[in-house]
Motif scaffolding. Structure first.
Motif, PDB file in Angstrom:
ATOM      1  N   MET A   1       0.893  -1.323   0.073  1.00  0.00           N
ATOM      2  CA  MET A   1       0.071  -0.019  -0.064  1.00  0.00           C
ATOM      3  C   MET A   1       0.873   1.284   0.139  1.00  0.00           C
ATOM      4  N   ASN A   2       0.447   2.185  -0.916  1.00  0.00           N
ATOM      5  CA  ASN A   2       1.263   3.651  -0.796  1.00  0.00           C
ATOM      6  C   ASN A   2       1.001   4.245   0.245  1.00  0.00           C
ATOM      7  N   LYS A   3       1.775   5.445   0.536  1.00  0.00           N
ATOM      8  CA  LYS A   3       1.958   5.975   1.666  1.00  0.00           C
ATOM      9  C   LYS A   3       0.483   6.841   1.599  1.00  0.00           C
ATOM     10  N   TYR A   4       0.303   7.571   0.480  1.00  0.00           N
ATOM     11  CA  TYR A   4      -0.832   8.215   0.414  1.00  0.00           C
ATOM     12  C   TYR A   4      -2.391   7.547   0.459  1.00  0.00           C
ATOM     13  N   GLU A   5      -2.224   6.285   0.254  1.00  0.00           N
ATOM     14  CA  GLU A   5      -3.396   5.342   0.519  1.00  0.00           C
ATOM     15  C   GLU A   5      -3.368   4.936   1.870  1.00  0.00           C
ATOM     16  N   SER A   6      -2.384   4.737   2.598  1.00  0.00           N
ATOM     17  CA  SER A   6      -2.596   4.442   4.221  1.00  0.00           C
ATOM     18  C   SER A   6      -3.106   5.722   4.674  1.00  0.00           C
ATOM     19  N   ILE A   7      -2.524   6.906   4.376  1.00  0.00           N
ATOM     20  CA  ILE A   7      -3.126   8.282   4.983  1.00  0.00           C
ATOM     21  C   ILE A   7      -4.665   8.545   4.505  1.00  0.00           C
ATOM     22  N   ALA A   8      -4.974   8.086   3.497  1.00  0.00           N
ATOM     23  CA  ALA A   8      -6.454   8.143   3.128  1.00  0.00           C
ATOM     24  C   ALA A   8      -7.472   7.344   4.134  1.00  0.00           C
ATOM     25  N   ASN A   9      -6.823   6.118   4.308  1.00  0.00           N
ATOM     26  CA  ASN A   9      -7.504   5.025   5.110  1.00  0.00           C
ATOM     27  C   ASN A   9      -7.690   5.507   6.698  1.00  0.00           C
ATOM     28  N   LEU A  10      -6.554   6.147   7.030  1.00  0.00           N
ATOM     29  CA  LEU A  10      -6.465   6.902   8.293  1.00  0.00           C
ATOM     30  C   LEU A  10      -7.491   8.000   8.533  1.00  0.00           C
ATOM     31  N   LEU A  11      -7.638   8.908   7.592  1.00  0.00           N
ATOM     32  CA  LEU A  11      -8.578   9.954   7.500  1.00  0.00           C
ATOM     33  C   LEU A  11      -9.882   9.330   7.435  1.00  0.00           C
ATOM     34  N   LYS A  12     -10.226   8.465   6.674  1.00  0.00           N
ATOM     35  CA  LYS A  12     -11.607   7.953   6.613  1.00  0.00           C
ATOM     36  C   LYS A  12     -11.871   7.339   7.769  1.00  0.00           C
ATOM     37  N   GLN A  13     -11.117   6.649   8.661  1.00  0.00           N
ATOM     38  CA  GLN A  13     -11.301   6.139   9.993  1.00  0.00           C
ATOM     39  C   GLN A  13     -11.591   7.304  11.024  1.00  0.00           C
ATOM     40  N   HIS A  14     -10.957   8.385  10.880  1.00  0.00           N
ATOM     41  CA  HIS A  14     -11.211   9.620  11.805  1.00  0.00           C
ATOM     42  C   HIS A  14     -12.536  10.191  11.243  1.00  0.00           C
ATOM     43  N   ILE A  15     -13.138  10.065   9.886  1.00  0.00           N
ATOM     44  CA  ILE A  15     -14.161  10.778   9.757  1.00  0.00           C
ATOM     45  C   ILE A  15     -15.327   9.827  10.337  1.00  0.00           C
ATOM     46  N   ARG A  16     -15.245   8.598  10.232  1.00  0.00           N
ATOM     47  CA  ARG A  16     -16.160   7.608  10.649  1.00  0.00           C
ATOM     48  C   ARG A  16     -16.275   7.510  12.294  1.00  0.00           C
ATOM     49  N   ASP A  17     -15.237   7.982  12.889  1.00  0.00           N
ATOM     50  CA  ASP A  17     -15.098   7.854  14.505  1.00  0.00           C
ATOM     51  C   ASP A  17     -15.621   9.293  14.827  1.00  0.00           C
ATOM     52  N   ASN A  18     -15.896  10.185  13.988  1.00  0.00           N
ATOM     53  CA  ASN A  18     -16.417  11.597  14.172  1.00  0.00           C
ATOM     54  C   ASN A  18     -15.240  12.557  14.860  1.00  0.00           C
ATOM     55  N   THR A  19     -13.784  12.223  14.633  1.00  0.00           N
ATOM     56  CA  THR A  19     -13.053  13.015  14.885  1.00  0.00           C
ATOM     57  C   THR A  19     -12.937  14.292  14.122  1.00  0.00           C
ATOM     58  N   TYR A  20     -13.282  13.983  12.771  1.00  0.00           N
ATOM     59  CA  TYR A  20     -13.642  15.248  11.780  1.00  0.00           C
ATOM     60  C   TYR A  20     -15.322  15.052  11.539  1.00  0.00           C
ATOM     61  N   PRO A  21     -16.089  15.956  12.340  1.00  0.00           N
ATOM     62  CA  PRO A  21     -17.466  15.706  12.253  1.00  0.00           C
ATOM     63  C   PRO A  21     -18.012  16.049  10.685  1.00  0.00           C
ATOM     64  N   ILE A  22     -19.072  15.575  10.337  1.00  0.00           N
ATOM     65  CA  ILE A  22     -19.821  15.991   9.065  1.00  0.00           C
ATOM     66  C   ILE A  22     -19.988  17.472   9.007  1.00  0.00           C
ATOM     67  N   GLY A  23     -19.901  17.946   7.900  1.00  0.00           N
ATOM     68  CA  GLY A  23     -19.935  19.468   7.961  1.00  0.00           C
ATOM     69  C   GLY A  23     -18.750  20.233   8.364  1.00  0.00           C
ATOM     70  N   SER A  24     -17.666  19.677   8.913  1.00  0.00           N
ATOM     71  CA  SER A  24     -16.647  20.578   9.336  1.00  0.00           C
ATOM     72  C   SER A  24     -15.437  20.155   8.153  1.00  0.00           C
ATOM     73  N   LEU A  25     -14.545  21.233   8.292  1.00  0.00           N
ATOM     74  CA  LEU A  25     -13.314  21.206   7.401  1.00  0.00           C
ATOM     75  C   LEU A  25     -12.394  20.501   7.852  1.00  0.00           C
ATOM     76  N   LEU A  26     -11.840  19.468   6.918  1.00  0.00           N
ATOM     77  CA  LEU A  26     -10.528  18.863   7.007  1.00  0.00           C
ATOM     78  C   LEU A  26      -9.265  19.946   7.223  1.00  0.00           C
ATOM     79  N   PRO A  27      -8.496  19.479   8.140  1.00  0.00           N
ATOM     80  CA  PRO A  27      -7.422  20.357   8.196  1.00  0.00           C
ATOM     81  C   PRO A  27      -6.337  20.738   6.919  1.00  0.00           C
ATOM     82  N   SER A  28      -5.823  21.708   6.772  1.00  0.00           N
ATOM     83  CA  SER A  28      -5.368  22.078   5.595  1.00  0.00           C
ATOM     84  C   SER A  28      -4.307  21.126   5.042  1.00  0.00           C
ATOM     85  N   GLN A  29      -3.971  21.163   3.660  1.00  0.00           N
ATOM     86  CA  GLN A  29      -2.993  20.101   3.409  1.00  0.00           C
ATOM     87  C   GLN A  29      -1.556  20.452   3.982  1.00  0.00           C
TER      88      GLN A  29
END
Length: 238
Positions: A1-29
Motif C-alpha cells: 500500500m502506498n503512503k497516500y493510500e495509508s493516509i487516506a485510510n486513516l483519514l476515513k477512519q477519523h471521519i467515521r469515528d467523528n474525529t472530523y465531524p460531518i460538515g466540518s473542514l478537514l485540516p489544511s493540506q
C-alpha cells in the motif's frame, strides 16, 4: 500500500469515528503534510481518494468539507481488505460475534497442499465459523490454516478475532490477500446458518492470505448473504 493510500485510510477512519465531524473542514493540506511528515503532493493524492469515494468535497478557496455520502453503505467492504472482518467492523462501530460450527485438526488434501505449500504430513486446522454482525447472520467462513504457522489456536480465540491473535500475539506480519469473488447457489450449511432460501444467491469469496515473507497462511472460502455484503474496488492510476 502506498503512503497516500495509508493516509487516506486513516483519514476515513477519523471521519467515521467523528474525529472530523460531518460538515466540518478537514485540516489544511499544509497541516496534514506536517502531521504525517510527507509532501503536500502525497496529501493531495490522499484527499483525491476521499473525494472520489464521497467522504469529502474540496473547493478551491473554501477548504475540504467532510460529507455524509460515501459511495458505499455499511454492508460494503473494500475488495482489498485483508485485516479481517473483526477489524473492518470495529472501524464501522458494528458489533461482531463468532459462532464455531466446526474446529478440528486434519491433514491437507492435494488442493490444500498446493495452495498452502504444505506436504501431506503437515497438519492443518479446519475451521467453520458463523460470523454475526449486529446480531444477524452475516457470513459463513470455511478456513484452513497450517498448525505450524498458527500454533495453539483455541475456541476462545475463534470466538473473537484470529487476525488479532496472529498479529498481536504471534507477531506475524500480513502482507496481503488474493481473492476470487463469484456468485453461487446456497448449500445446506448456508440455508441452516445464514437462513438462506433455496433460490437465494450467495456471494462466495475464495481467499489466499500471505505473510510478508511470502508464505501463505490462510486458504478460505466465505459464504456471504446476498443482502448483507458486497465489495467495492477503487482503481488508481499510478
Amino acid at each position: 500500500m502506498n503512503k497516500y493510500e495509508s493516509i487516506a485510510n486513516l483519514l476515513k477512519q477519523h471521519i467515521r469515528d467523528n474525529t472530523y465531524p460531518i460538515g466540518s473542514l478537514l485540516p489544511s493540506q499544509t497541516d496534514l503534510a506536517d502531521q504525517f511528515q510527507v509532501s503536500r503532493m502525497t496529501i493531495n493524492k490522499a484527499i483525491n481518494i476521499l473525494t472520489m469515494e464521497g467522504f469529502v468535497s474540496a473547493q478551491r478557496g473554501f477548504g475540504t468539507k467532510i460529507m455524509n455520502r460515501p459511495f458505499w453503505n455499511k454492508n460494503v467492504s473494500p475488495v482489498d481488505q485483508y485485516n479481517g472482518l473483526s477489524a473492518e467492523m470495529r472501524q464501522l462501530n458494528r458489533p461482531i460475534e463468532s459462532q464455531i460450527i466446526d474446529f478440528n485438526v486434519d491433514f491437507p488434501d492435494a488442493d490444500e497442499q498446493e495452495h498452502l505449500t504444505l506436504t501431506a504430513q503437515q497438519p492443518i486446522y479446519r475451521i467453520i465459523r458463523l460470523r454475526l454482525v449486529d446480531h444477524e447472520p452475516y457470513l459463513l467462513e470455511h478456513t484452513i490454516m497450517p498448525v505450524e504457522l498458527v500454533p495453539n489456536l483455541t475456541d476462545e480465540i475463534l470466538h473473537h478475532s484470529i487476525y488479532d491473535y496472529l498479529q498481536n500475539k504471534l507477531g506475524l506480519q500480513i502482507a496481503g490477500a488474493y481473492r476470487n469473488i463469484q456468485a453461487a447457489k446456497p448449500d445446506e450449511l448456508d440455508m441452516k446458518y445464514l437462513k438462506c432460501q433455496p433460490d437465494d444467491p450467495v456471494l462466495e469469496v475464495a481467499q489466499m492470505v500471505y505473510l510478508k515473507n511470502g508464505q501463505p497462511f490462510e486458504y478460505s472460502h466465505s459464504r456471504n448473504r446476498y443482502d448483507k455484503r458486497s465489495f467495492t474496488e477503487l482503481n488508481l492510476r499510478k
